[in-house]
Design an enzyme around this catalytic site. Structure first.
Site, short mmCIF file in Angstrom:
data_model
loop_
_atom_site.label_atom_id
_atom_site.label_comp_id
_atom_site.label_asym_id
_atom_site.label_seq_id
_atom_site.Cartn_x
_atom_site.Cartn_y
_atom_site.Cartn_z
N ASP A 120 -72.86 -20.69 77.74
CA ASP A 120 -72.33 -21.19 79.02
C ASP A 120 -71.85 -22.63 78.96
O ASP A 120 -71.36 -23.15 79.96
CB ASP A 120 -73.42 -21.07 80.10
CG ASP A 120 -73.76 -19.61 80.34
OD1 ASP A 120 -74.95 -19.26 80.23
OD2 ASP A 120 -72.83 -18.84 80.57
N HIS B 53 -82.11 -21.90 75.11
CA HIS B 53 -82.01 -20.43 75.12
C HIS B 53 -83.37 -19.85 74.84
O HIS B 53 -84.16 -20.41 74.08
CB HIS B 53 -81.01 -19.95 74.05
CG HIS B 53 -80.54 -18.57 74.29
ND1 HIS B 53 -81.23 -17.46 73.86
CD2 HIS B 53 -79.46 -18.10 74.96
CE1 HIS B 53 -80.58 -16.36 74.24
NE2 HIS B 53 -79.52 -16.72 74.90
#
Ligand code: SDX
Length: 393
Positions: free
Chosen positions: A328, A271
């Site tokens: 996700d 991320h």
């Protein structure tokens, strides 16, 4: 100089801005919407309640929430002429392409409510988008499988209505599954906002030129589609399927992800901001375990995802780079359990993220110092050169 240039509206040349919508601490893995921890909202609220919180800044009272729901119900249907759009799309059109096209086209049907400075017009457009996005999405799915479009039902909740538009058929009654509704509600809440991510920044960027709300949201949908952003949930399930077909050898794929000569990355991992666990991944994983157990669903890719997490989180490469599962990584397992087809996963992300986009767009327009977003650059090209006429080149 590459020093920070602070522009009037708080933009600095790194593209940062001021906002009171969402607080995120990447080091500590903290996520709060308008000050409320996402964990608390996910376990206690309904998605429309959280949408109200993000857009208007406060948790609604019962009366405010009831009135908001009533207003939304007036806008769930599409203008019948909009159905003609779907005739023009190829059967295998990606639903994100359909979503961004149809949302952008909403501006042609509501030309009397496009003024970003007219509060009543903006409020009407906010309701129309929130109410119509599930309908637009479900119609795209029905188009792809050649089934008749199912109209929204205003006697159902937001999530119930979406599921019935997706899965019911005229030939037999459709039974709404409360476990699927609960899981979908949680997923939409944890996707609802995430401060200045790529698609939200796109919505702000486009909106800053005073482009209308429909055009701004259509641009945000396109940005979210990218596999490095919202498209990662679709790419992650494809990766987990690939590992399953390849005998479940997770170590091989973890090693591939470390190999700089290959472009392969672990989808759903890493991320830009979180250098700790993405709190949403933790919430989704727990919801996943609960749903699969309750419905005795044995999905091999959930086991593979957990093995992959285990191997990666004990690997120097991932530890050093503080790479953890993100939002996700597990979401696709729940979507599969509900019966959502993989090409619709990012569409579900867009439905969840819509309240955040709307909140940021309104906040930007309400800022007394709002200016058009125009990041600067550090020029690294040629210095001035003599022009050479064509015949001498
Ligand atoms: C979302 O911004 C948001 O908030 C987004 C989002 C939201 O809610 O809006 O949270 C939603 O987009 C989540 C991210 C979904 N994308 C993916 O899961 C795709 C896979 N992840 C990566 O491609 C990547 O982690 C990014 C794109 C998310 C971030 O990429 P960066 O900025 O390059 O990551 P980084 O700077 O932290 O990388 C540091 C290192 C690099 O290696 P080195 O150059 O140091 O050797 O880690 C490597 C990267 O190559 N790396 C990975 C990796 N992610 C980063 N290596 C292998 N697999 C990965 N997944």
């Amino acid at each position: 100089s590459t020093g920070l240039i602070t522009l009037d509206d708080g933009y600095v040349n790194t593209g940062s801005t001021k906002s009171s919508v969402t607080f995120l601490d990447g080091e500590k893995g903290i996520l709060r919407y308008r000050g409320y921890p996402v964990e608390k909202l996910a376990e206690s609220c309904d998605f429309i309640e959280v949408a109200y919180l993000l857009i208007y800044g406060e948790l609604p009272s019962e009366d405010q929430l009831a009135r908001f729901r009533l207003k939304l119900r007036r806008h769930t249907m599409l203008h019948e002429d909009m159905r003609l759009f779907y005739d023009g799309f190829p059967r295998d059109a990606h639903p994100m392409a359909i979503l961004s096209s149809v949302v952008g086209a909403l501006s042609t049907f509501y030309q009397d409510s496009l003024d970003p400075h007219d509060k009543a017009q903006v409020d009407e457009s906010v309701l129309r988008l929130l109410a119509k996005l599930p309908t637009i999405a479900a119609f795209a799915y029905k188009k792809s499988i050649g089934q008749p479009f199912v109209y929204p039902r205003n006697d159902l909740t937001y999530c119930e209505n979406f599921l019935q538009m997706m899965f019911s058929v005229p030939t037999e009654p459709y039974e709404i599954d409360p476990d699927f509704v609960e899981a979908l509600n949680l997923l939409l809440i944890v996707h609802a906002d995430h401060e200045q991510n790529c698609s939200t920044s796109t919505v702000r960027m486009v909106g800053s030129s005073n482009a209308n709300l429909f055009a701004s949201i259509s641009a945000g949908i396109s940005a979210l589609w990218g596999p490095l952003h919202g498209g990662a949930n679709e790419a992650c399930v494809a990766m987990l399927e690939q590992i399953r077909k390849d005998g479940g050898n997770v170590k091989k794929y973890v090693d591939m992800a470390k190999d700089k000569s290959s472009s392969f990355r672990l989808m759903g991992f890493g991320h830009r901001v979180y250098k700790n666990f993405d709190p949403r991944a933790t919430i989704i994983r727990a919801s996943c375990e609960k749903l699969l157990k309750k419905r005795s669903i044995d999905d091999p890719i959930f086991d593979i995802a957990q093995q992959l997490q285990e191997v990666a989180l004990n690997d120097e490469y991932f530890i050093e780079r503080k790479l953890y599962p993100n939002v996700d990584f597990y979401s696709g397992v729940i979507y599969r359990a509900i019966g959502i087809p993989v090409q619709m996963f990012t569409v579900l992300f867009a439905i969840g993220r819509l309240p955040g986009w709307l909140a940021h767009w309104r906040e930007m327009h309400e800022s007394p110092t709002k200016k058009i977003c125009r990041p600067r650059q550090i020029y690294v090209g040629s210095t001035e050169r003599e022009f050479v006429p064509l015949e001498k080149r």
